[in-house]
Design a protein around this motif. Structure first.
Motif, PDB file in Angstrom:
ATOM      1  N   LEU A 154       0.862  -1.181   0.000  1.00 36.79           N
ATOM      2  CA  LEU A 154       0.000   0.000   0.000  1.00 36.79           C
ATOM      3  C   LEU A 154       0.897   1.229   0.000  1.00 36.79           C
ATOM      4  O   LEU A 154       1.713   1.416   0.900  1.00 36.79           O
ATOM      5  CB  LEU A 154      -0.913   0.004   1.221  1.00 36.79           C
ATOM      6  N   GLN A 155       0.765   2.045  -1.037  1.00 34.50           N
ATOM      7  CA  GLN A 155       1.627   3.207  -1.205  1.00 34.50           C
ATOM      8  C   GLN A 155       0.835   4.502  -1.067  1.00 34.50           C
ATOM      9  O   GLN A 155      -0.249   4.639  -1.646  1.00 34.50           O
ATOM     10  CB  GLN A 155       2.298   3.181  -2.583  1.00 34.50           C
ATOM     11  N   LEU A 156       1.367   5.417  -0.292  1.00 38.38           N
ATOM     12  CA  LEU A 156       0.820   6.767  -0.239  1.00 38.38           C
ATOM     13  C   LEU A 156       1.641   7.612  -1.194  1.00 38.38           C
ATOM     14  O   LEU A 156       2.845   7.801  -0.999  1.00 38.38           O
ATOM     15  CB  LEU A 156       0.893   7.332   1.180  1.00 38.38           C
ATOM     16  N   ILE A 157       0.987   8.091  -2.252  1.00 37.13           N
ATOM     17  CA  ILE A 157       1.676   8.799  -3.329  1.00 37.13           C
ATOM     18  C   ILE A 157       1.208  10.247  -3.380  1.00 37.13           C
ATOM     19  O   ILE A 157       0.004  10.525  -3.327  1.00 37.13           O
ATOM     20  CB  ILE A 157       1.391   8.108  -4.683  1.00 37.13           C
ATOM     21  N   LYS A 158       2.142  11.159  -3.501  1.00 34.52           N
ATOM     22  CA  LYS A 158       1.828  12.572  -3.678  1.00 34.52           C
ATOM     23  C   LYS A 158       2.157  12.977  -5.109  1.00 34.52           C
ATOM     24  O   LYS A 158       3.183  12.578  -5.663  1.00 34.52           O
ATOM     25  CB  LYS A 158       2.632  13.430  -2.700  1.00 34.52           C
ATOM     26  N   LYS A 159       1.269  13.750  -5.705  1.00 26.39           N
ATOM     27  CA  LYS A 159       1.517  14.257  -7.055  1.00 26.39           C
ATOM     28  C   LYS A 159       2.324  15.544  -6.944  1.00 26.39           C
ATOM     29  O   LYS A 159       1.834  16.568  -6.463  1.00 26.39           O
ATOM     30  CB  LYS A 159       0.194  14.508  -7.783  1.00 26.39           C
ATOM     31  N   THR A 160       3.568  15.481  -7.376  1.00 23.86           N
ATOM     32  CA  THR A 160       4.485  16.617  -7.258  1.00 23.86           C
ATOM     33  C   THR A 160       5.013  16.982  -8.634  1.00 23.86           C
ATOM     34  O   THR A 160       5.708  16.181  -9.264  1.00 23.86           O
ATOM     35  CB  THR A 160       5.668  16.265  -6.322  1.00 23.86           C
TER      36      THR A 160
END
Length: 220
Positions: free
Chosen positions: A184-190
Motif C-alpha cells: 500500500l503506497q501513499l503517493i503525492k503528485k508533485t
C-alpha cells in the motif's frame, strides 16, 4: 453493539478524532447485515461477493481507518474511490469531507454496486455517488480530485486516473507484486510526477476490469 465497537476501536488506536467520529457515525455492522454483530466487529476482512474471478470484500476495519488517517482528508475535499465494495469506506470518507465535499466511487461488479448504493441511500448520504464501471478511467466530469483511494490491488498504475488527481493531491495505491506481499503506497503528485511518501505491506483482492466498460445504473 457498543461493546464490540469500543473493543475494535481500542485495537485500532491511535486515530485522528475525525476518523473516530466517522467510525461511530456509520457503524460497520450496518454495511454487512448478512453477518452477526460479533463477526462485523472482528478485525478481519469479510467476503461480500464471489463469482469466478470477481471477488469483493470489506477490508480489515483497523486498516481501513489507518488508511483514512494517511489520506489527510479535510472538509470540502473531492475524493475518487476505486472499489465501492460494501459502501462502508465510502460512507466514512463522506462524513469526513462533509457536505461541501464529495465522494465518487466506482464498482465493476453490478450486484455489488447496487448493494452499496442501496445502503448509502438508506443512510441518506447525499454527497457520495457510486457508478458501475471501470475505475481505471476515473470520472472526468468531476475531476480533478483532491484524493484518490484504491480498495483493491493492481499491477499497473492507472495513468488516466492519476492525471485526474490535483497537483499536491494524495493517492492511496495498492501495488500488486509477483510472489511478494502487496504494497500500500501513499503517493503525492508533485510537479505531475509520483512521489511515494509511505509504503506498507498488505493484502488486497485484485482489481477487475471489463473491456469496453461503460457507466450503468447509477450514472452520475
Amino acid at each position: 453493539m457498543e461493546q464490540f465497537q469500543d473493543l475494535l476501536l481500542k485495537r485500532s488506536l491511535p486515530l485522528s478524532e475525525q476518523v473516530v467520529e466517522a467510525y461511530y457515525r456509520y457503524p460497520r455492522h450496518l454495511f454487512v447485515p448478512e453477518y452477526t454483530l460479533q463477526e462485523a466487529y472482528e478485525d478481519t476482512p469479510l467476503l461480500l461477493y464471489k463469482n469466478g474471478n470477481f471477488v469483493s470484500t470489506i477490508s480489515q476495519p483497523s486498516f481501513v481507518m489507518r488508511i483514512l488517517d494517511m489520506m489527510q482528508l479535510a472538509p470540502g475535499h473531492k475524493v475518487f474511490e476505486l472499489g465501492a465494495g460494501s459502501g462502508w469506506n465510502t460512507a466514512l470518507i463522506s462524513y469526513i469531507v462533509g457536505p461541501e465535499g464529495k465522494v465518487i466511487s466506482s464498482e465493476i461488479i453490478p450486484a455489488v454496486a447496487d448493494r452499496a448504493r442501496g445502503i448509502l441511500d438508506q443512510m441518506r448520504i447525499t454527497n457520495a455517488k457510486v457508478f458501475t464501471g471501470d475505475g481505471f478511467e476515473g470520472y472526468e466530469p468531476e475531476a480533478p480530485f483532491d484524493r484518490v483511494i484504491f480498495t483493491a490491488g493492481s499491477f499497473e498504475m492507472p495513468q488516466k486516473l492519476f492525471a485526474q488527481l490535483k497537483e499536491d493531491g494524495l493517492m492511496v495505491f495498492v501495488k500488486k507484486q509477483e510472489k511478494k506481499n502487496d504494497m500500500l503506497q501513499l503517493i503525492k503528485k508533485t510537479q505531475g510526477q509520483m512521489q511515494v511518501l509511505n509504503s506498507i505491506p498488505c493484502s488486497f483482492v485484485t482489481v477487475n476490469r471489463s473491456l469496453g466498460s461503460h457507466l450503468q445504473d447509477g450514472t452520475l
